[in-house]
Design a protein around this motif. Structure first.
Motif, PDB file in Angstrom:
ATOM      1  N   MET A   1       0.844  -1.183   0.000  1.00  0.00           N
ATOM      2  CA  MET A   1       0.000   0.000   0.000  1.00  0.00           C
ATOM      3  C   MET A   1       0.889   1.246   0.000  1.00  0.00           C
ATOM      4  SD  MET A   1      -3.200   0.773   2.326  1.00  0.00           S
ATOM      5  CE  MET A   1      -3.958   2.346   2.336  1.00  0.00           C
ATOM      6  N   PRO A   2       0.675   2.193  -0.901  1.00  0.00           N
ATOM      7  CA  PRO A   2       1.523   3.384  -0.978  1.00  0.00           C
ATOM      8  C   PRO A   2       1.431   4.239   0.281  1.00  0.00           C
ATOM      9  CG  PRO A   2       0.146   3.176  -2.930  1.00  0.00           C
ATOM     10  CD  PRO A   2      -0.330   2.171  -1.940  1.00  0.00           C
ATOM     11  N   ALA A   3       2.565   4.862   0.598  1.00  0.00           N
ATOM     12  CA  ALA A   3       2.584   5.790   1.734  1.00  0.00           C
ATOM     13  C   ALA A   3       1.746   7.006   1.367  1.00  0.00           C
ATOM     14  CB  ALA A   3       4.015   6.206   2.033  1.00  0.00           C
ATOM     15  N   LEU A   4       1.014   7.510   2.338  1.00  0.00           N
ATOM     16  CA  LEU A   4       0.209   8.698   2.084  1.00  0.00           C
ATOM     17  C   LEU A   4       1.089   9.932   2.093  1.00  0.00           C
ATOM     18  CD1 LEU A   4      -2.947   7.947   4.213  1.00  0.00           C
ATOM     19  CD2 LEU A   4      -2.681   7.745   1.751  1.00  0.00           C
ATOM     20  N   ALA A   5       0.769  10.862   1.261  1.00  0.00           N
ATOM     21  CA  ALA A   5       1.518  12.106   1.196  1.00  0.00           C
ATOM     22  C   ALA A   5       1.272  12.909   2.469  1.00  0.00           C
ATOM     23  CB  ALA A   5       1.081  12.915  -0.023  1.00  0.00           C
ATOM     24  N   THR A   6       2.264  13.685   2.872  1.00  0.00           N
ATOM     25  CA  THR A   6       2.087  14.563   4.023  1.00  0.00           C
ATOM     26  C   THR A   6       1.113  15.664   3.629  1.00  0.00           C
ATOM     27  OG1 THR A   6       3.862  16.071   3.390  1.00  0.00           O
ATOM     28  CG2 THR A   6       4.472  14.166   4.761  1.00  0.00           C
ATOM     29  N   GLU A   7       0.675  16.463   4.614  1.00  0.00           N
ATOM     30  CA  GLU A   7      -0.267  17.545   4.323  1.00  0.00           C
ATOM     31  C   GLU A   7       0.286  18.483   3.259  1.00  0.00           C
ATOM     32  OE1 GLU A   7      -3.463  17.975   5.217  1.00  0.00           O
ATOM     33  OE2 GLU A   7      -3.215  15.988   6.059  1.00  0.00           O
ATOM     34  N   MET A   8       1.590  18.827   3.354  1.00  0.00           N
ATOM     35  CA  MET A   8       2.186  19.730   2.371  1.00  0.00           C
ATOM     36  C   MET A   8       2.165  19.100   0.984  1.00  0.00           C
ATOM     37  SD  MET A   8       6.114  20.956   1.894  1.00  0.00           S
ATOM     38  CE  MET A   8       6.517  19.336   1.272  1.00  0.00           C
ATOM     39  N   GLU A   9       2.473  17.799   0.924  1.00  0.00           N
ATOM     40  CA  GLU A   9       2.552  17.130  -0.357  1.00  0.00           C
ATOM     41  C   GLU A   9       1.180  16.928  -0.997  1.00  0.00           C
ATOM     42  OE1 GLU A   9       4.453  13.619   0.915  1.00  0.00           O
ATOM     43  OE2 GLU A   9       6.439  14.497   0.932  1.00  0.00           O
ATOM     44  N   LYS A  10       0.126  16.863  -0.182  1.00  0.00           N
ATOM     45  CA  LYS A  10      -1.204  16.610  -0.727  1.00  0.00           C
ATOM     46  C   LYS A  10      -1.640  17.701  -1.690  1.00  0.00           C
ATOM     47  CE  LYS A  10      -2.991  13.690   2.899  1.00  0.00           C
ATOM     48  NZ  LYS A  10      -3.939  13.541   3.981  1.00  0.00           N
ATOM     49  N   THR A  11      -1.078  18.861  -1.556  1.00  0.00           N
ATOM     50  CA  THR A  11      -1.407  19.945  -2.476  1.00  0.00           C
ATOM     51  C   THR A  11      -0.468  19.969  -3.670  1.00  0.00           C
ATOM     52  OG1 THR A  11      -0.027  21.507  -1.258  1.00  0.00           O
ATOM     53  CG2 THR A  11      -2.350  21.357  -0.611  1.00  0.00           C
ATOM     54  N   ALA A  12       0.533  19.089  -3.675  1.00  0.00           N
ATOM     55  CA  ALA A  12       1.522  19.078  -4.757  1.00  0.00           C
ATOM     56  C   ALA A  12       0.930  18.469  -6.026  1.00  0.00           C
ATOM     57  CB  ALA A  12       2.764  18.304  -4.337  1.00  0.00           C
ATOM     58  N   THR A  13       1.239  19.111  -7.135  1.00  0.00           N
ATOM     59  CA  THR A  13       0.862  18.591  -8.446  1.00  0.00           C
ATOM     60  C   THR A  13       2.113  18.034  -9.098  1.00  0.00           C
ATOM     61  OG1 THR A  13      -0.928  20.186  -8.683  1.00  0.00           O
ATOM     62  CG2 THR A  13      -0.082  19.173 -10.699  1.00  0.00           C
ATOM     63  N   VAL A  14       2.025  16.781  -9.538  1.00  0.00           N
ATOM     64  CA  VAL A  14       3.143  16.094 -10.171  1.00  0.00           C
ATOM     65  C   VAL A  14       2.811  15.883 -11.639  1.00  0.00           C
ATOM     66  CG1 VAL A  14       4.583  14.022 -10.172  1.00  0.00           C
ATOM     67  CG2 VAL A  14       3.689  14.922  -8.002  1.00  0.00           C
ATOM     68  N   LEU A  15       3.731  16.254 -12.503  1.00  0.00           N
ATOM     69  CA  LEU A  15       3.586  16.025 -13.935  1.00  0.00           C
ATOM     70  C   LEU A  15       4.359  14.768 -14.301  1.00  0.00           C
ATOM     71  CD1 LEU A  15       2.872  16.740 -16.870  1.00  0.00           C
ATOM     72  CD2 LEU A  15       4.838  18.317 -16.858  1.00  0.00           C
ATOM     73  N   CYS A  16       3.667  13.775 -14.861  1.00  0.00           N
ATOM     74  CA  CYS A  16       4.294  12.541 -15.326  1.00  0.00           C
ATOM     75  C   CYS A  16       4.320  12.561 -16.852  1.00  0.00           C
ATOM     76  CB  CYS A  16       3.526  11.319 -14.851  1.00  0.00           C
ATOM     77  SG  CYS A  16       3.603  11.046 -13.080  1.00  0.00           S
ATOM     78  N   ILE A  17       5.510  12.320 -17.405  1.00  0.00           N
ATOM     79  CA  ILE A  17       5.678  12.338 -18.854  1.00  0.00           C
ATOM     80  C   ILE A  17       6.277  11.001 -19.289  1.00  0.00           C
ATOM     81  CG2 ILE A  17       6.706  13.538 -20.822  1.00  0.00           C
ATOM     82  CD1 ILE A  17       7.149  15.965 -18.893  1.00  0.00           C
ATOM     83  N   ASP A  18       5.563  10.291 -20.147  1.00  0.00           N
ATOM     84  CA  ASP A  18       6.032   8.997 -20.642  1.00  0.00           C
ATOM     85  C   ASP A  18       5.243   8.669 -21.897  1.00  0.00           C
ATOM     86  OD1 ASP A  18       6.792   6.283 -21.016  1.00  0.00           O
ATOM     87  OD2 ASP A  18       7.015   6.007 -18.850  1.00  0.00           O
ATOM     88  N   ASP A  19       5.914   8.162 -22.929  1.00  0.00           N
ATOM     89  CA  ASP A  19       5.196   7.817 -24.154  1.00  0.00           C
ATOM     90  C   ASP A  19       4.608   6.409 -24.113  1.00  0.00           C
ATOM     91  OD1 ASP A  19       7.622   6.510 -24.395  1.00  0.00           O
ATOM     92  OD2 ASP A  19       8.039   7.218 -26.426  1.00  0.00           O
ATOM     93  N   GLU A  20       4.820   5.686 -23.012  1.00  0.00           N
ATOM     94  CA  GLU A  20       4.213   4.370 -22.831  1.00  0.00           C
ATOM     95  C   GLU A  20       2.958   4.536 -21.977  1.00  0.00           C
ATOM     96  OE1 GLU A  20       6.935   1.391 -21.406  1.00  0.00           O
ATOM     97  OE2 GLU A  20       8.561   2.262 -22.576  1.00  0.00           O
ATOM     98  N   SER A 119       8.608   7.627  -1.769  1.00  0.00           N
ATOM     99  CA  SER A 119       9.537   8.094  -0.749  1.00  0.00           C
ATOM    100  C   SER A 119      10.488   9.147  -1.322  1.00  0.00           C
ATOM    101  CB  SER A 119      10.330   6.905  -0.200  1.00  0.00           C
ATOM    102  OG  SER A 119      11.326   7.341   0.682  1.00  0.00           O
ATOM    103  N   CYS A 120      11.039   8.863  -2.492  1.00  0.00           N
ATOM    104  CA  CYS A 120      11.964   9.811  -3.136  1.00  0.00           C
ATOM    105  C   CYS A 120      11.260  11.117  -3.486  1.00  0.00           C
ATOM    106  CB  CYS A 120      12.566   9.191  -4.392  1.00  0.00           C
ATOM    107  SG  CYS A 120      13.686   7.833  -4.067  1.00  0.00           S
ATOM    108  N   LEU A 121      10.070  11.016  -4.035  1.00  0.00           N
ATOM    109  CA  LEU A 121       9.306  12.204  -4.393  1.00  0.00           C
ATOM    110  C   LEU A 121       9.000  13.032  -3.150  1.00  0.00           C
ATOM    111  CD1 LEU A 121       7.846  13.891  -6.519  1.00  0.00           C
ATOM    112  CD2 LEU A 121       5.871  12.395  -6.225  1.00  0.00           C
ATOM    113  N   GLY A 122       8.561  12.364  -2.097  1.00  0.00           N
ATOM    114  CA  GLY A 122       8.270  13.059  -0.840  1.00  0.00           C
ATOM    115  C   GLY A 122       9.496  13.778  -0.300  1.00  0.00           C
ATOM    116  N   ASP A 123      10.651  13.108  -0.337  1.00  0.00           N
ATOM    117  CA  ASP A 123      11.891  13.729   0.136  1.00  0.00           C
ATOM    118  C   ASP A 123      12.256  14.956  -0.688  1.00  0.00           C
ATOM    119  OD1 ASP A 123      12.129  11.828   2.131  1.00  0.00           O
ATOM    120  OD2 ASP A 123      13.662  10.656   1.069  1.00  0.00           O
TER     121      ASP A 123
END
Length: 135
Positions: A1-20, A119-123
């Motif tokens: 089960m994925p770790a939940l984002a912290t309160e600060m991270e919950k507002t973070a927008t992540v852009l994922c780029i992949d042609d697959e 974990s890496c993204l959160g850090d």
């Protein structure tokens, strides 16, 4: 089960780029289940369009894409906003010299455990909290 984002991270927008499409959908699901808002793009060029038009706090992108490789995309993102954390996923096992000073993290594609990615993204977001940008 994925770790939940912290309160600060919950507002973070992540852009994922992949042609697959399958990899992009899986990554989006993992990040959203952890509480992130996720934007996606199926090409480097489209990813740059999204980055220019949407508030983004972090970018996760594939190295090998048909239109432009991940390093080309990362360099353009750095020109637009040097503070946004960038994670590059690649089949290469080691960080390529060309990525020094451009990518914040290099993760071997196919071996990226969802927990490790989260974990890496959160850090990265904790160490470099930034406000959303608009170019």
């Amino acid at each position: 089960m994925p770790a939940l984002a912290t309160e600060m991270e919950k507002t973070a927008t992540v852009l994922c780029i992949d042609d697959e499409q399958t990899a992009l959908h899986l990554r989006k699901s993992v990040l959203e289940s952890a509480g992130y808002k996720v934007l996606t793009a199926k090409s480097g060029a489209r990813g740059l369009e999204v980055f220019r038009s949407e508030p983004v706090q972090a970018v996760v992108l594939d190295y090998w894409m048909a239109d432009m490789n991940g390093m080309q995309v990362a360099r353009e993102i750095r020109k637009l906003n040097s503070k946004v954390p960038i994670i590059i996923l690649s089949a290469y096992g080691e960080l390529l010299d060309e990525s020094l000073g451009v990518a914040d993290l290099w993760i071997r594609k196919g071996e990226e455990d969802p927990q490790y990615l989260l974990s890496c993204l959160g850090d990265l977001l904790k160490n470099r909290p930034i406000a959303p940008h608009h170019v």
